[in-house]
Design a protein around this motif. Structure first.
Motif, mmCIF file in Angstrom:
data_model
loop_
_atom_site.group_PDB
_atom_site.id
_atom_site.type_symbol
_atom_site.label_atom_id
_atom_site.label_comp_id
_atom_site.label_asym_id
_atom_site.label_seq_id
_atom_site.Cartn_x
_atom_site.Cartn_y
_atom_site.Cartn_z
ATOM 1 N N GLN A 66 -13.266 40.461 -41.176
ATOM 2 C CA GLN A 66 -13.260 40.195 -39.744
ATOM 3 C C GLN A 66 -14.358 39.219 -39.331
ATOM 4 O O GLN A 66 -14.338 38.703 -38.220
ATOM 5 C CB GLN A 66 -13.399 41.504 -38.955
ATOM 6 C CG GLN A 66 -12.158 42.358 -39.030
ATOM 7 C CD GLN A 66 -12.320 43.684 -38.302
ATOM 8 O OE1 GLN A 66 -13.280 43.907 -37.574
ATOM 9 N NE2 GLN A 66 -11.371 44.566 -38.506
ATOM 10 N N ILE A 67 -15.317 38.974 -40.212
ATOM 11 C CA ILE A 67 -16.326 37.943 -39.943
ATOM 12 C C ILE A 67 -15.569 36.622 -39.967
ATOM 13 O O ILE A 67 -14.715 36.406 -40.828
ATOM 14 C CB ILE A 67 -17.463 37.993 -40.986
ATOM 15 C CG1 ILE A 67 -18.239 39.307 -40.834
ATOM 16 C CG2 ILE A 67 -18.393 36.799 -40.837
ATOM 17 C CD1 ILE A 67 -19.320 39.526 -41.868
ATOM 18 N N PRO A 68 -15.846 35.719 -39.028
ATOM 19 C CA PRO A 68 -15.013 34.522 -38.848
ATOM 20 C C PRO A 68 -14.601 33.733 -40.086
ATOM 21 O O PRO A 68 -13.499 33.227 -40.133
ATOM 22 C CB PRO A 68 -15.842 33.660 -37.896
ATOM 23 C CG PRO A 68 -16.624 34.652 -37.110
ATOM 24 C CD PRO A 68 -16.916 35.786 -38.069
ATOM 25 N N GLU A 69 -15.432 33.607 -41.097
ATOM 26 C CA GLU A 69 -15.019 32.860 -42.282
ATOM 27 C C GLU A 69 -13.995 33.670 -43.082
ATOM 28 O O GLU A 69 -14.112 34.886 -43.176
ATOM 29 C CB GLU A 69 -16.215 32.520 -43.163
ATOM 30 C CG GLU A 69 -17.076 31.417 -42.578
ATOM 31 C CD GLU A 69 -18.379 31.955 -42.031
ATOM 32 O OE1 GLU A 69 -18.967 32.835 -42.654
ATOM 33 O OE2 GLU A 69 -18.798 31.497 -40.957
ATOM 34 N N PRO A 70 -13.013 33.009 -43.696
ATOM 35 C CA PRO A 70 -11.902 33.715 -44.354
ATOM 36 C C PRO A 70 -12.291 34.715 -45.438
ATOM 37 O O PRO A 70 -11.742 35.786 -45.521
ATOM 38 C CB PRO A 70 -11.049 32.601 -44.957
ATOM 39 C CG PRO A 70 -11.603 31.324 -44.474
ATOM 40 C CD PRO A 70 -12.905 31.578 -43.785
ATOM 41 N N GLU A 71 -13.254 34.397 -46.270
ATOM 42 C CA GLU A 71 -13.652 35.302 -47.358
ATOM 43 C C GLU A 71 -15.039 35.869 -47.110
ATOM 44 O O GLU A 71 -15.775 36.176 -48.038
ATOM 45 C CB GLU A 71 -13.614 34.564 -48.702
ATOM 46 C CG GLU A 71 -12.223 34.192 -49.161
ATOM 47 C CD GLU A 71 -11.328 35.412 -49.341
ATOM 48 O OE1 GLU A 71 -11.774 36.420 -49.916
ATOM 49 O OE2 GLU A 71 -10.176 35.358 -48.895
ATOM 50 N N GLY A 72 -15.411 36.001 -45.858
ATOM 51 C CA GLY A 72 -16.763 36.434 -45.523
ATOM 52 C C GLY A 72 -17.650 35.212 -45.441
ATOM 53 O O GLY A 72 -17.248 34.109 -45.782
ATOM 54 N N PRO A 73 -18.853 35.370 -44.982
ATOM 55 C CA PRO A 73 -19.747 34.231 -44.805
ATOM 56 C C PRO A 73 -20.112 33.560 -46.131
ATOM 57 O O PRO A 73 -20.437 34.248 -47.094
ATOM 58 C CB PRO A 73 -20.983 34.834 -44.151
ATOM 59 C CG PRO A 73 -20.705 36.274 -43.920
ATOM 60 C CD PRO A 73 -19.420 36.629 -44.553
#
Length: 107
Positions: free
Chosen positions: A52-59
């Protein structure tokens, strides 16, 4: 069990799956399976929150690590799942760690 859809909240998923794990334990009294299933459930929830963090695979440049008993796939009823959030840069770490912590509190 499938990861929750948007219509099926993460909180509902956790509650439903926790109840299923409890029923399985009541039927089998298999403590080893119970603690592994609880750890697996927290893995699924943590992975969903991470996504759910904006970047697709996490930050980028960051990782989420399970530590303690949970990191060993042993999570007893009522125990917390200890997570370690690491990032290459400190400003990045603070920003993404706060997003993740906020999502965890919503559970």
């Amino acid at each position: 069990m499938a990861v929750p859809s948007q219509e099926y909240s993460l909180r509902e998923f956790y509650a439903t799956r926790s109840a299923w794990i409890r029923q399985a334990f009541d039927a089998s009294a298999d403590g080893r399976a119970d603690v592994r299933q609880r750890a697996g459930l927290v893995d699924e929830v943590a992975a969903q929150l991470w996504r759910q963090i904006p970047e697709p695979e996490g930050p980028a440049g960051c990782c989420l690590l399970a530590i303690g008993g949970y990191g060993s796939s042993v999570l007893f009823p009522g125990s917390d799942g200890d997570l370690l959030f690491l990032c290459a840069g400190s400003s990045q770490e603070e920003q993404h760690a706060e997003s993740f912590k906020h999502a965890c509190r919503e559970l």
